[in-house]
Design an enzyme around this catalytic site. Structure first.
Site, short mmCIF file in Angstrom:
data_model
loop_
_atom_site.label_atom_id
_atom_site.label_comp_id
_atom_site.label_asym_id
_atom_site.label_seq_id
_atom_site.Cartn_x
_atom_site.Cartn_y
_atom_site.Cartn_z
N HIS A 66 0.83 -1.20 0.00
CA HIS A 66 0.00 0.00 0.00
C HIS A 66 0.87 1.26 0.00
O HIS A 66 0.57 2.24 -0.70
CB HIS A 66 -0.91 -0.04 1.24
CG HIS A 66 -1.74 1.19 1.42
ND1 HIS A 66 -1.42 2.17 2.35
CD2 HIS A 66 -2.87 1.62 0.80
CE1 HIS A 66 -2.32 3.13 2.29
NE2 HIS A 66 -3.20 2.83 1.36
N GLU A 69 2.20 1.83 -3.44
CA GLU A 69 1.16 2.39 -4.30
C GLU A 69 1.11 3.92 -4.18
O GLU A 69 1.05 4.65 -5.17
CB GLU A 69 -0.20 1.79 -3.95
CG GLU A 69 -1.38 2.43 -4.66
CD GLU A 69 -2.55 2.72 -3.73
OE1 GLU A 69 -3.06 3.86 -3.77
OE2 GLU A 69 -2.95 1.82 -2.97
N HIS A 70 1.15 4.40 -2.94
CA HIS A 70 1.11 5.85 -2.71
C HIS A 70 2.31 6.55 -3.35
O HIS A 70 2.17 7.62 -3.94
CB HIS A 70 1.11 6.14 -1.20
CG HIS A 70 -0.26 6.16 -0.59
ND1 HIS A 70 -0.78 7.28 0.01
CD2 HIS A 70 -1.22 5.21 -0.51
CE1 HIS A 70 -2.01 7.01 0.46
NE2 HIS A 70 -2.29 5.75 0.16
N GLU A 141 -4.35 7.96 7.25
CA GLU A 141 -5.26 6.99 6.62
C GLU A 141 -5.45 5.77 7.52
O GLU A 141 -6.56 5.25 7.66
CB GLU A 141 -4.70 6.57 5.26
CG GLU A 141 -5.63 5.69 4.46
CD GLU A 141 -5.10 5.37 3.08
OE1 GLU A 141 -5.56 4.38 2.48
OE2 GLU A 141 -4.21 6.11 2.59
#
Length: 422
Positions: A66, A69-70, A141
């Site tokens: 994740h 991905e960012h 997040e």
């Protein structure tokens, strides 16, 4: 070499090719559609945290897929999101347990947008400064996910079903785990899993297939490392915990019941297993099932109650849940119905009605480019094509569903995750 496949019964066709570097490409033409959707996906998700690559074992911090991905949107010459903004495209990305994907939709300037997508996904750019900055953003997040009851119910369910599998860990990881992510680790994961051999490009809409292939060949690397071995821990048949409870700010309990199923076997179609699992879950307690009506009439479940079937590496499970004043009573009823269906089988009229309804849901996906392309990318990683679902439905009969219920109804194969009011 490209191929064209036609699905006459569905009114669909597709063009496919595999580049010399291993990148799989699929074009799903949609004449008359105003938007074109493209998705570039890698077969790399949150569960792939432990792997051996080029002879070395890596046990990475939770949340690295994740985090990667960012960070992929950063380029030496600016941010890819800003480049998409100038073309008028709508970009986004997501990380699941099993996939990371980058996508955009646009009404014009498709080739320009595809070039942006291919360049930033295949050209990583990480520095100590931009990685440190991202830790704070992802930390926020993670905080939001930690405060989301539905998400916490799912994490709790996987904790109950599995003892070692990395699916137990939240996709974004924790504030503590992402603090250990470095630029060098991100470069290693990118090289290990963003190899063209491990990726797929799917375009749905109106575009030129030959141009798509030419651009993909030009902007994807010729160097395609072999994909390393992934490690998911030891497996056992019984669930890890029968009940997992958390307390949060909710007005009434939220819950998920899970049935632990066998992993997809060698040679078995993943798409067919997914269809079979979805069908069984809907027969058990989908929104038109007899048990759903009975529980709804007793006000034990509401309209938010939903069912699903998930496939993960070396695992599979059915999930059913929502809000309830008495989750234990719902669980007892669901487990009792699963055992009955395992003994007696599914009534033919109910089976036929549920099968037609599920077939209709999959048909509708074909008219939603975003959903269709994502499903096709998932199927490609299993060596299949999403429109194959039509033929696969014909191979599923009542006995297949009954056999699945027999696995679910075995002792110690179900768990429940409950979020209780503080």
């Amino acid at each position: 070499m490209s191929t064209t496949k036609t699905y006459s019964a569905l009114g669909e066709r597709m063009q496919t090719c595999t580049l010399e570097n291993g990148l799989r490409i699929c074009y799903l033409p949609k004449e008359g559609f105003s938007k074109t959707f493209a998705i570039l996906a890698t077969n790399f998700g949150s569960v792939d945290a432990s792997f051996t690559f080029e002879g070395q074992r890596y046990d990475t911090p939770a949340g690295v897929a994740h985090f990667l991905e960012h960070k992929m949107f950063e380029d030496k010459d600016g941010n890819a999101l800003q480049k998409f903004a100038r073309t008028g495209a709508s970009p986004n990305a997501f990380t699941s347990h099993t996939m990371t994907a980058y996508h955009f939709s646009c009404t014009d300037r498709f080739a320009e947008n595809l070039e942006i997508l291919l360049k930033f996904v295949f050209t990583p750019y990480f520095t100590e400064e931009n990685v440190a900055k991202e830790r704070g953003i992802i930390g926020q997040e993670i905080g939001m996910m930690d405060d989301t009851p539905g998400w916490q119910a799912m994490v709790g369910l996987y904790e109950g079903l599995y003892r070692e599998h990395p699916v137990r860990v939240s996709i974004a990881g924790s504030v503590e785990s992402i603090a250990r992510i470095t630029p060098d680790l991100l470069y290693t994961c990118h090289r290990a899993f963003y190899s063209p051999k491990n990726m797929a490009l799917v375009v749905c809409g109106t575009a030129d297939f030959d141009e798509i292939c030419r651009m993909a060949a030009a902007f994807s690397p010729q160097d395609a490392p072999e994909i390393g071995e992934r490690h998911y821990g030891a497996r056992r048949e019984a669930v890890n915990e029968l009940l997992v409870e958390r307390h949060m700010q909710v007005s009434q309990p939220q819950f998920l019941i899970g049935f632990k199923d066998e992993p997809v076997q060698p040679g078995e179609s993943r798409l067919r297993r997914s269809l079979l699992g979805q069908l069984a879950a809907r027969i058990l307690c989908g929104d038109t099932a007899p048990l759903y009506a009975a529980l709804y009439e007793k006000r034990l479940i509401g309209r938010d109650f939903d069912v699903d079937y998930a496939l993960i590496p070396q695992g599979a499970c059915a999930m059913l849940g929502g809000e309830s004043r008495d989750p234990a009573a719902v669980r007892e009823a669901v487990e009792r119905e699963a055992a009955r269906l395992a003994r007696e089988g599914v009534e033919p009229q109910l089976f036929g009605r549920m099968k037609k309804a599920l077939y209709g849901l999959h048909l509708r996906v074909l008219d939603v480019p975003e959903a269709y392309a994502r499903q096709e990318a998932t199927a490609l990683f299993a060596g299949e094509h999403y429109p194959d679902f039509a033929a696969l439905f014909d191979t599923i009969g009542p006995a297949d569903v009954q056999a699945m219920f027999a696995r679910w109804a075995r002792r110690d194969r179900s768990a429940m995750s409950v979020i209780l009011p503080k």
